[in-house]
Enzyme design. Structure first.
Site, PDB file in Angstrom:
ATOM      1  CD1 TRP A 182      47.561  94.537  33.837  1.00 50.48           C
ATOM      2  CD2 TRP A 182      47.364  92.760  32.767  1.00 50.48           C
ATOM      3  NE1 TRP A 182      48.940  95.013  32.794  1.00 50.48           N
ATOM      4  CE2 TRP A 182      48.785  93.719  32.362  1.00 50.48           C
ATOM      5  CE3 TRP A 182      47.320  91.764  32.335  1.00 50.48           C
ATOM      6  CZ2 TRP A 182      49.729  93.009  31.156  1.00 50.48           C
ATOM      7  CZ3 TRP A 182      48.553  90.992  31.068  1.00 50.48           C
ATOM      8  CH2 TRP A 182      49.444  92.047  30.620  1.00 50.48           C
ATOM      9  CE  LYS A 223      53.035  95.110  32.595  1.00 45.86           C
ATOM     10  NZ  LYS A 223      52.875  93.694  31.408  1.00 45.86           N
ATOM     11  CG  ASP A 255      52.697  93.591  39.431  1.00 45.06           C
ATOM     12  OD1 ASP A 255      54.201  92.992  39.960  1.00 45.06           O
ATOM     13  OD2 ASP A 255      52.382  92.669  38.522  1.00 45.06           O
ATOM     14  CG  HIS A 282      49.301  90.710  41.111  1.00 43.31           C
ATOM     15  ND1 HIS A 282      49.653  90.791  39.776  1.00 43.31           N
ATOM     16  CD2 HIS A 282      47.977  90.179  41.747  1.00 43.31           C
ATOM     17  CE1 HIS A 282      48.260  89.851  39.653  1.00 43.31           C
ATOM     18  NE2 HIS A 282      47.902  89.362  40.661  1.00 43.31           N
ATOM     19  CG  ASP A 290      56.200  93.400  35.107  1.00 47.20           C
ATOM     20  OD1 ASP A 290      55.992  92.492  36.833  1.00 47.20           O
ATOM     21  OD2 ASP A 290      55.167  93.558  34.407  1.00 47.20           O
ATOM     22  CG  ASP A 292      55.716  89.185  37.037  1.00 45.97           C
ATOM     23  OD1 ASP A 292      55.521  89.241  37.174  1.00 45.97           O
ATOM     24  OD2 ASP A 292      56.304  89.711  34.982  1.00 45.97           O
TER      25      ASP A 292
END
Ligand code: RNT
Ligand code: ZN
Length: 414
Positions: A182, A223, A255, A282, A290, A292
């Site tokens: 990434w 992404k 992800d 992910h 994003d 997390d």
């Protein structure tokens, strides 16, 4: 067998689901647990570098791991409260140097010997990530897509080095290691050239993947945008999906924080499974972006787990977690996220998919809706409790006590 579980077992048997088979299957599903929840993605270079690359850990909860020994201790505590045998997912920035530190383009397997020993001691598999962020050679937010040949070549050397380390990890643990690329490369504002950086990224990837290495499962992670890189991301969804499609042995990692907020990653899983024999994930929780956040047992997590289970893909999906919350106890964050992933898988395993599929294929959509709603209130908790008991870990209402005791004894003294 508790009466509570006995009753649940009967209930599920009534709809054609064998709870024993579900428990047995779940106990064999490894989750790749990200090391970086333990120290807010700091890593150990120069005592931990400031996080960059368009990602951010927010919060200042006391007691974070400050060195490899502390991170290993904390991780060991977390897995003692998580049912099953799992994997540890490392980043290159977590190298452990015995003597002089080396830069990222010169990393060797020996710099991860301590982690390999830790993995063996705890029966963990290992996965690995090159670290293309938080480093002075990231110039103007560019690495593998940089127009500066010196910068690009440095990062290509890093990718080559980390694949070799992943191969050594696979050899050390006897289990293939996922190597995930990434990069944050992108622009804050409107670019003049969108294809130049992508052509350079393609060239860099070709150079990194040139070497055949045993035990490595290669993947690329796309992404949508990063903080400070809102206008353009070189490694977009289309870019990497096209790259992986054209390069056997390279997989496209999904992800679920990396898409538009109304896009569901659960809906993409079956499409990729129709073309790829492996699907790295992910699993995270994006809150409006994003962000997390810690993985909760929410609808999207359940839907992701359903897609994996009903497509018979438990052996194809390489389930990794990716979140970093610095505002709560970091060990609890690990325990909550992994146990939730497992709960979602268990819920999916306790579902009569053949019967539901038959309803869909014979156009019994009323039955299908009624049945799927009925499943939601079946006594799933009793099966989960039994799973935890059999795996020798505390129930949901018991593990936090242990984390609190560890916080008082260990974390509070840091
Ligand atoms: C960032 C990506 C990436 C990182 C980790 C630390 O947006 O999700 O996977 O979170 O490599
Ligand atoms: Zn990720």
């Amino acid at each position: 067998m508790s009466g509570y579980y006995h009753e649940a077992k009967q209930k599920y048997a009534g709809i054609g689901v064998d709870t024993e088979a579900a428990i047995a299957r779940l106990s064999a599903v490894p989750i790749s647990i990200h090391c970086w929840q333990g120290d807010d993605v700091g890593g150990f270079e120069n005592g931990g570098r400031a996080l960059s690359g368009g990602i951010q850990a927010t919060g200042n909860y006391p007691g974070k791991a400050r060195c490899p020994k502390e991170l290993m201790m904390d991780f060991a505590k977390a897995i003692s409260l998580i049912p099953g045998k799992h994997r540890i997912n490392l980043h290159a920035s977590y190298a452990v140097f015995d003597g002089e530190p080396v830069d990222r383009d010169a990393l060797l397997p020996e710099h991860f010997a301590a982690w390999m020993a830790f993995a063996k001691e705890h029966g963990l598999g290992l996965d690995f990530n090159p670290t293309f962020f938080s480093h002075p050679m990231v110039k103007e937010n560019l690495t593998l897509a940089s127009p500066d040949e010196e910068v690009r070549a440095f990062w290509v050397r890093h990718g080559i080095a980390t694949r070799r380390i992943a191969s050594a990890m696979a050899q050390a643990t006897g289990s293939p290691a996922l190597h995930n690329i990434w990069i944050a490369d992108g622009f804050k504002d409107v670019p003049a050239d969108r294809i130049g950086p992508r052509k350079r990224l393609k060239k860099s990837l070709d150079e990194i993947y040139a070497e055949e290495l045993p035990g490595v499962i290669d993947c690329v992670e796309s992404k949508l945008f990063g903080i400070g890189l809102e206008s353009y991301t070189v490694g977009s969804g289309e870019f990497y999906l096209a790259y992986a499609s054209g390069r056997p042995g390279v997989y496209n990692l999904l992800d679920n924080g990396h898409y538009h907020p109304t896009e569901a990653v659960s809906d993409k899983i079956a499409s990729l499974l129709a073309f790829f024999d492996k699907l790295p994930l992910h699993v995270t929780r994006p809150v409006r972006w994003d962000s997390d956040h810690v993985v909760l047992l929410d609808d999207e997590l359940k839907e992701i787990a359903k897609e994996i289970v009903r497509n018979d893909a438990l052996d194809k999906a390489l389930i990794g977690l990716d979140y970093f919350d610095a505002s709560i106890n970091r060990i609890a964050a690990w325990v909550i996220g992994v146990r939730n992933m497992q709960k979602a898988l268990l819920l999916a395993l306790l579902t009569p998919w053949d019967a539901l599929r038959a309803m869909q294929d014979s156009y019994q959509f009323t039955d299908l809706m009624a049945c799927q709603e009925t499943l939601k209130t079946l006594p799933f908790g009793a099966v989960w409790e039994t799973f935890c008991e059999r795996m020798g870990v505390p129930h949901d209402d018991q593990w936090l006590k242990e984390v609190k005791a560890y916080e008082a004894d260990v974390l509070a003294k840091r």
